[in-house]
Write an enzyme that holds these catalytic residues in place. Structure first.
Site, PDB file in Angstrom:
ATOM      1  N   GLU A  41      41.862  40.404  41.639  1.00 57.74           N
ATOM      2  CA  GLU A  41      41.643  40.474  43.086  1.00 57.74           C
ATOM      3  C   GLU A  41      42.936  40.065  43.781  1.00 57.74           C
ATOM      4  OE1 GLU A  41      39.411  37.801  46.467  1.00 57.74           O
ATOM      5  OE2 GLU A  41      38.324  38.116  44.585  1.00 57.74           O
ATOM      6  N   THR A  70      40.537  38.524  50.442  1.00 54.86           N
ATOM      7  CA  THR A  70      40.876  37.977  51.759  1.00 54.86           C
ATOM      8  C   THR A  70      41.044  39.100  52.774  1.00 54.86           C
ATOM      9  OG1 THR A  70      42.102  36.272  50.528  1.00 54.86           O
ATOM     10  CG2 THR A  70      42.165  36.123  52.906  1.00 54.86           C
ATOM     11  N   LYS A 130      29.399  36.965  47.889  1.00 61.03           N
ATOM     12  CA  LYS A 130      30.334  35.982  47.333  1.00 61.03           C
ATOM     13  C   LYS A 130      29.942  34.596  47.864  1.00 61.03           C
ATOM     14  CE  LYS A 130      35.177  34.601  47.905  1.00 61.03           C
ATOM     15  NZ  LYS A 130      36.527  35.035  48.321  1.00 61.03           N
TER      16      LYS A 130
END
Length: 212
Positions: A41, A70, A130
């Protein structure tokens, strides 16, 4: 298991990569992949994250599961997807941003902590919720969320380590996000790729033990 989640489930561990330059991001990702963790990621905390994503996919193809983290703007979501990102991760769940992420066709993972936030993410149709920062509640908190949300695909990020990996999966994780204990900032700064590879190997070994 849905088809959209097959890759995330199979990969198991997503390395949350934050690096001060694209070059160091690529070196870090290579060290992680050498250690046996193939989920990367690339966060937008990394300069020129889309370029890093594009290069990793060019190098590894389907052998690595590469996405963007992000993600906080619609433009970032679009740029990451254009670069080939298979999944998009946001630290929170903003309705307009989440809808734009879903519109890209990528697997979408958005952040939540409370039951209300989990409900909001699920209502928008995200693929994975998440749980962040998961270190606040630990595996027992994720397990508690399983009561009202028994079928929700949950992925903890924060506080995930090789020695508690089994606890997270036992609590019902679809996958886990691993940050500082894997893509360690001090090791990246020192360009200690052997340490990064060793960290990844410990995660890969722990995941293998969970699945054995």
């Amino acid at each position: 298991m849905t088809d959209r989640l097959t890759r995330a489930r199979t990969t198991g561990v997503l390395a949350v990569l934050r690096a001060p330059s694209p070059e160091l991001a690529l070196e870090t990702a290579e060290a992680i992949i050498r250690g046996g963790v193939t989920g990367i990621e690339v966060t937008y905390s990394t300069p020129d994250a889309p370029a890093v994503i594009k290069e990793l996919i060019a190098r590894h193809g389907d052998a690595a599961y590469v996405g963007a983290g992000t993600v906080t703007t619609v433009e970032q979501a679009s740029a990451a997807r254009d670069a080939g990102a298979e999944f998009l991760v946001s630290p929170g769940t903003l309705p307009d941003l989440t809808r734009a992420m879903l519109d890209t066709g990528a697997v979408v993972m958005t952040g939540a902590m409370t039951p209300t936030e989990v409900m909001g993410a699920l209502a928008l149709g995200v693929d994975v919720v998440k749980i962040f920062p998961a270190s606040l509640g630990g595996p027992s908190y994720l397990g508690a969320l399983r009561g009202p949300f028994p079928d929700a695909p949950l992925m903890p990020t924060g506080g995930v380590k090789p020695d508690n990996l089994a606890d997270w999966f036992a609590a019902g994780s679809v996958a886990v996000g691993a940050g500082g204990d894997l893509a360690n900032s001090a090791s990246i700064a020192a360009e200690d790729w052997d340490d990064i590879t060793a960290r990844a190997a410990r995660f890969a070994s722990a995941l293998s033990a969970v699945r054995s």
